[in-house]
Design a protein around this motif. Structure first.
Motif, mmCIF file in Angstrom:
data_model
loop_
_atom_site.group_PDB
_atom_site.id
_atom_site.type_symbol
_atom_site.label_atom_id
_atom_site.label_comp_id
_atom_site.label_asym_id
_atom_site.label_seq_id
_atom_site.Cartn_x
_atom_site.Cartn_y
_atom_site.Cartn_z
ATOM 1 N N GLN A 201 0.652 -1.079 -0.427
ATOM 2 C CA GLN A 201 0.017 0.389 0.312
ATOM 3 C C GLN A 201 0.707 1.089 0.403
ATOM 4 O O GLN A 201 0.012 2.377 0.118
ATOM 5 N N THR A 202 2.011 1.164 0.354
ATOM 6 C CA THR A 202 3.118 2.380 0.212
ATOM 7 C C THR A 202 4.643 2.128 -0.642
ATOM 8 O O THR A 202 4.574 0.724 -0.958
ATOM 9 N N SER A 203 5.070 2.898 -0.364
ATOM 10 C CA SER A 203 6.384 1.973 -1.025
ATOM 11 C C SER A 203 7.423 1.384 -0.016
ATOM 12 O O SER A 203 8.795 1.339 -0.363
ATOM 13 N N GLN A 258 9.947 6.236 -7.286
ATOM 14 C CA GLN A 258 9.201 7.065 -6.226
ATOM 15 C C GLN A 258 9.500 8.614 -6.771
ATOM 16 O O GLN A 258 8.153 9.038 -6.071
ATOM 17 N N LYS A 261 5.382 8.055 -8.485
ATOM 18 C CA LYS A 261 4.605 7.840 -7.391
ATOM 19 C C LYS A 261 3.904 7.018 -7.611
ATOM 20 O O LYS A 261 2.112 6.598 -7.418
ATOM 21 N N HIS A 263 2.006 3.524 -7.844
ATOM 22 C CA HIS A 263 1.397 2.622 -7.294
ATOM 23 C C HIS A 263 2.449 0.431 -7.088
ATOM 24 O O HIS A 263 2.611 0.391 -8.862
ATOM 25 N N SER A 264 2.678 -0.118 -6.066
ATOM 26 C CA SER A 264 3.088 -1.028 -6.935
ATOM 27 C C SER A 264 2.763 -1.913 -7.247
ATOM 28 O O SER A 264 2.739 -2.924 -8.333
#
Length: 327
Positions: A201-203, A258, A261, A263-264
């Motif tokens: 859900q995040t980097s 990064q 931005k 998403h995975s």
């Protein structure tokens, strides 16, 4: 715990899958014998015919390979419900590191051993086969080897995250949850997300074992194919060279993800497509050179491989974007 029903083959197709599994084991025995008796022919068939088919088959569906893989057949041959155990999330995390490490060790070893030395490759195949057999006697179903330390597992996940076809599971008529999370056979589309957990859900996913592998793998491929076969004494230089490409790939891709931005889910699809494209870009030349073919055939085969990757991405990326927009 109640078993989970799976998408299983019909009785007729089940018999065909079992025949294919038996043929896979026989072919492996023949391959090992050939590596001792006629290594040049055996190595040619393995590296220039069989292995190049695996990535595209994983993109069509990872269950094609997993249904017939001879190591999987060995892994499940000695399963005994009374003596086996599940693959917990804790064990899976440790096993995941082992599987990636094995891949990163064994593939570069082709450059100083396995591309030319049939005996050393035959010994490794036998040892890995015995390991799969032994772990199958300790763990339930595929929990000990196929879903744990198999060196092909991270590649199966990366290329198999958006299968083009729905293929039945010819190994497990129902799921006993031998692996608590991330089993490709249960759901290829969810395996990566379940492997990453909440980190996706995040980097933070870029710091997970599978995230590191996925970002580093394109460079690993370039490093391997831009290196050359060398003597055993130069093994260290092979690992340093491929390692530099691998680390550079991870750093560059991490910066780009990064920066944009990304998403995975989208990033992993693009990384799978990039890795497959790079693989076939280089592998086509190697295969055709070994066969004494070139010119227009190289362009045609590259085009066909890139077309499959394009279709794979064209089907998967919109689904990811729609899910993202719906959140």
């Amino acid at each position: 715990m109640t078993a989970i029903p799976l998408y299983s083959p019909s009785p007729a197709s089940s018999a065909l899958w079992k025949a294919a599994q038996a043929a896979g084991v026989v072919a492996t025995v023949v391959l090992v014998a050939g590596l001792f008796m006629d290594p040049d022919l055996a190595l040619f068939v393995l590296w220039n015919v069989l292995i190049p088919l695996v990535p595209v088959s994983l993109m069509v569906s990872p269950l094609i390979w997993r249904n017939v893989c001879p190591l999987a057949t060995l892994n499940m041959a000695l399963n005994r419900k009374s003596t086996t155990r599940k693959l917990t999330n804790g064990l899976a995390a440790k096993a995941g590191i082992v599987s990636i490490a094995l891949l990163m060790v064994l593939v570069p070893a082709r450059r100083f051993a396995f591309n030319t030395d049939g005996t050393s490759l035959a010994i490794v195949i036998v040892v890995v086969g015995l390991l799969a057999l032994a772990l199958g006697a300790v763990f339930d179903a595929k929990a000990g080897f196929c879903n744990a330390i198999c060196p092909v597992l991270p590649v199966e996940r990366l290329y198999g995250q958006a299968p083009l076809l729905k293929v039945p599971n010819a190994r497990c008529p129902s799921c006993s949850l031998c692996t608590q999370r991330g089993c490709i056979d249960l759901s290829p589309e969810k395996s990566v997300a379940q492997t990453l957990g909440t980190a996706r859900q995040t980097s933070a996913w870029l710091g997970t074992r599978f995230g590191v592998f996925s970002a580093a793998f394109p460079g690993f491929i370039v490093g391997y194919y831009t290196s050359s076969d060398v003597a055993l004494s130069a093994a260290g230089s092979v690992y340093l060279y491929i390692g530099a490409w691998t680390i550079g790939s991870y750093l560059l891709i991490t910066i780009l993800i990064q920066l944009f931005k990304m998403h995975s889910a989208l990033a992993l699809l693009l990384l799978g497509g990039l890795a497959a494209s790079l693989y076939y870009w280089f592998a086509v030349d190697v295969v055709l050179t070994a066969m004494g073919i070139g010119g227009v055939w190289a362009m045609a085969l590259r085009g066909a491989a890139l077309l499959v990757v394009g279709v794979w991405l064209a089907g998967a990326v919109p689904r990811v974007m729609q899910k993202k927009a719906a959140r």
